[in-house]
Write a protein that holds these residues in place. Structure first.
Motif, mmCIF file in Angstrom:
data_model
loop_
_atom_site.group_PDB
_atom_site.id
_atom_site.type_symbol
_atom_site.label_atom_id
_atom_site.label_comp_id
_atom_site.label_asym_id
_atom_site.label_seq_id
_atom_site.Cartn_x
_atom_site.Cartn_y
_atom_site.Cartn_z
ATOM 1 N N ALA A 40 0.701 -1.026 0.139
ATOM 2 C CA ALA A 40 -0.057 -0.144 -0.085
ATOM 3 C C ALA A 40 0.778 1.269 -0.117
ATOM 4 C CB ALA A 40 -1.144 -0.019 1.327
ATOM 5 N N LEU A 41 1.991 1.064 0.569
ATOM 6 C CA LEU A 41 3.115 2.236 0.316
ATOM 7 C C LEU A 41 3.136 2.795 -0.894
ATOM 8 C CD1 LEU A 41 5.563 1.031 3.262
ATOM 9 C CD2 LEU A 41 3.978 3.320 3.287
ATOM 10 N N ASP A 42 2.945 1.991 -1.843
ATOM 11 C CA ASP A 42 3.256 2.400 -3.250
ATOM 12 C C ASP A 42 2.130 3.418 -3.819
ATOM 13 O OD1 ASP A 42 5.527 1.209 -3.603
ATOM 14 O OD2 ASP A 42 4.490 -0.743 -4.499
ATOM 15 N N HIS A 43 0.871 3.409 -3.005
ATOM 16 C CA HIS A 43 -0.343 4.398 -3.214
ATOM 17 C C HIS A 43 -0.196 5.571 -2.366
ATOM 18 C CE1 HIS A 43 -1.401 0.926 -5.888
ATOM 19 N NE2 HIS A 43 -1.362 0.216 -4.875
ATOM 20 N N GLY A 44 0.963 5.898 -1.865
ATOM 21 C CA GLY A 44 0.982 7.010 -0.868
ATOM 22 C C GLY A 44 0.849 8.262 -1.747
ATOM 23 N N PRO A 45 1.331 9.483 -1.053
ATOM 24 C CA PRO A 45 1.966 9.546 0.012
ATOM 25 C C PRO A 45 0.896 9.565 1.267
ATOM 26 C CG PRO A 45 1.535 11.782 -0.677
ATOM 27 C CD PRO A 45 1.042 10.858 -1.676
ATOM 28 N N PHE A 46 1.379 9.227 2.539
ATOM 29 C CA PHE A 46 0.709 9.041 3.897
ATOM 30 C C PHE A 46 1.225 9.967 4.811
ATOM 31 C CE2 PHE A 46 -0.033 4.914 1.748
ATOM 32 C CZ PHE A 46 -1.580 4.695 1.719
ATOM 33 N N ASP A 47 0.434 10.493 5.818
ATOM 34 C CA ASP A 47 0.837 11.338 6.742
ATOM 35 C C ASP A 47 1.369 10.627 7.992
ATOM 36 O OD1 ASP A 47 0.135 14.190 5.437
ATOM 37 O OD2 ASP A 47 -1.677 13.040 5.453
ATOM 38 N N LEU A 48 0.843 9.423 8.040
ATOM 39 C CA LEU A 48 0.877 8.639 9.107
ATOM 40 C C LEU A 48 0.797 7.106 8.948
ATOM 41 C CD1 LEU A 48 1.224 8.798 12.411
ATOM 42 C CD2 LEU A 48 -1.372 8.397 12.512
ATOM 43 N N ARG A 106 -10.626 7.160 21.989
ATOM 44 C CA ARG A 106 -10.575 8.519 22.084
ATOM 45 C C ARG A 106 -9.105 8.997 22.073
ATOM 46 N NH1 ARG A 106 -13.531 10.041 26.589
ATOM 47 N NH2 ARG A 106 -15.401 9.355 25.507
ATOM 48 N N ASP A 107 -8.498 8.091 23.321
ATOM 49 C CA ASP A 107 -6.952 8.275 23.243
ATOM 50 C C ASP A 107 -6.087 8.341 22.262
ATOM 51 O OD1 ASP A 107 -7.607 8.856 25.966
ATOM 52 O OD2 ASP A 107 -7.043 6.790 26.597
ATOM 53 N N LEU A 108 -6.398 7.257 21.313
ATOM 54 C CA LEU A 108 -5.749 7.070 20.046
ATOM 55 C C LEU A 108 -5.742 8.113 18.998
ATOM 56 C CD1 LEU A 108 -4.541 4.275 18.110
ATOM 57 C CD2 LEU A 108 -6.541 5.122 17.081
ATOM 58 N N VAL A 109 -7.077 8.593 18.810
ATOM 59 C CA VAL A 109 -7.470 9.647 17.870
ATOM 60 C C VAL A 109 -6.549 10.971 18.191
ATOM 61 C CG1 VAL A 109 -9.465 11.098 16.849
ATOM 62 C CG2 VAL A 109 -9.571 8.641 17.182
ATOM 63 N N ASN A 110 -6.936 10.987 19.634
ATOM 64 C CA ASN A 110 -6.224 12.491 20.319
ATOM 65 C C ASN A 110 -4.700 12.243 20.130
ATOM 66 O OD1 ASN A 110 -8.366 13.459 21.154
ATOM 67 N ND2 ASN A 110 -8.235 12.494 23.249
ATOM 68 N N GLU A 111 -3.967 11.076 20.171
ATOM 69 C CA GLU A 111 -2.583 11.022 19.840
ATOM 70 C C GLU A 111 -2.253 11.107 18.368
ATOM 71 O OE1 GLU A 111 0.259 10.716 21.663
ATOM 72 O OE2 GLU A 111 -0.961 10.677 23.638
ATOM 73 N N VAL A 112 -2.983 10.659 17.308
ATOM 74 C CA VAL A 112 -3.047 10.806 16.244
ATOM 75 C C VAL A 112 -3.095 12.415 15.882
ATOM 76 C CG1 VAL A 112 -4.074 10.402 13.878
ATOM 77 C CG2 VAL A 112 -3.982 8.620 15.442
ATOM 78 N N GLU A 113 -3.862 13.160 16.363
ATOM 79 C CA GLU A 113 -4.085 14.349 16.052
ATOM 80 C C GLU A 113 -2.847 15.330 16.614
ATOM 81 O OE1 GLU A 113 -6.771 15.972 14.669
ATOM 82 O OE2 GLU A 113 -8.035 14.187 14.453
ATOM 83 N N ARG A 114 -2.204 14.932 17.676
ATOM 84 C CA ARG A 114 -0.971 15.372 18.068
ATOM 85 C C ARG A 114 -0.023 15.133 17.141
ATOM 86 N NH1 ARG A 114 -3.160 14.950 23.409
ATOM 87 N NH2 ARG A 114 -2.914 12.961 23.818
ATOM 88 N N MET A 115 0.195 13.960 16.719
ATOM 89 C CA MET A 115 1.457 13.581 15.879
ATOM 90 C C MET A 115 1.224 14.332 14.614
ATOM 91 S SD MET A 115 2.261 9.652 16.436
ATOM 92 C CE MET A 115 3.844 9.801 15.613
ATOM 93 N N ILE A 116 0.111 14.380 13.993
ATOM 94 C CA ILE A 116 -0.125 15.219 12.708
ATOM 95 C C ILE A 116 0.091 16.687 13.062
ATOM 96 C CG2 ILE A 116 -1.764 15.629 10.927
ATOM 97 C CD1 ILE A 116 -3.008 12.806 11.644
ATOM 98 N N ALA A 117 -0.317 17.249 14.081
ATOM 99 C CA ALA A 117 -0.200 18.738 14.232
ATOM 100 C C ALA A 117 1.481 19.059 14.473
ATOM 101 C CB ALA A 117 -0.932 19.075 15.507
ATOM 102 N N ALA A 118 2.167 18.062 14.736
ATOM 103 C CA ALA A 118 3.679 18.379 15.388
ATOM 104 C C ALA A 118 4.470 18.693 14.044
ATOM 105 C CB ALA A 118 4.050 17.370 15.906
#
Length: 118
Positions: A40-48, A106-118
């Protein structure tokens, strides 16, 4: 909105994670094993890359190494139910976030949001 590659071999957990991330406004490409995630990486780019560590085919650490090589700047988050494996992942990819299962959606989504914002 981020584009997320999710690799998780547990079908029900993969479904829950996909729905939670999509409800949060993200586009998710989900894979049931490491080999499919590498393809699936061939169909990127991916943010996370959000990946389990222990799964059939390429494990999550190998998927993360390949993802980082193909998509410099991709953020990496591991999820695992094994403490010793979490330590290995943290040492192998120190820039990655490691979450232990069980994880509240909810914790996972919050961590995703933090990583993407960084």
């Amino acid at each position: 909105m981020a584009r997320i590659l999710l690799a998780e071999d547990d079908g029900s957990l993969r479904g829950f994670l996909t729905r939670a991330l999509e409800r949060a406004g993200h586009a998710v490409v989900d894979c049931e094993n490491g080999d499919d995630a590498v393809d699936a990486l061939d169909h990127g780019p991916f943010d996370l890359l959000l990946t389990d560590i222990v799964m059939p085919g390429a494990d999550g650490i190998e998927v993360a190494r390949i993802a980082a090589a193909r998509h410099p700047g991709i953020r990496i988050m591991f999820i695992t139910g094994f403490a010793a494996v979490a330590l290995t992942a943290a040492q192998a990819t120190p820039q990655a976030k490691v979450l232990s299962k069980p994880v509240h959606l909810r914790d996972l989504v919050n961590e995703v949001e933090r990583m993407i914002a960084a």
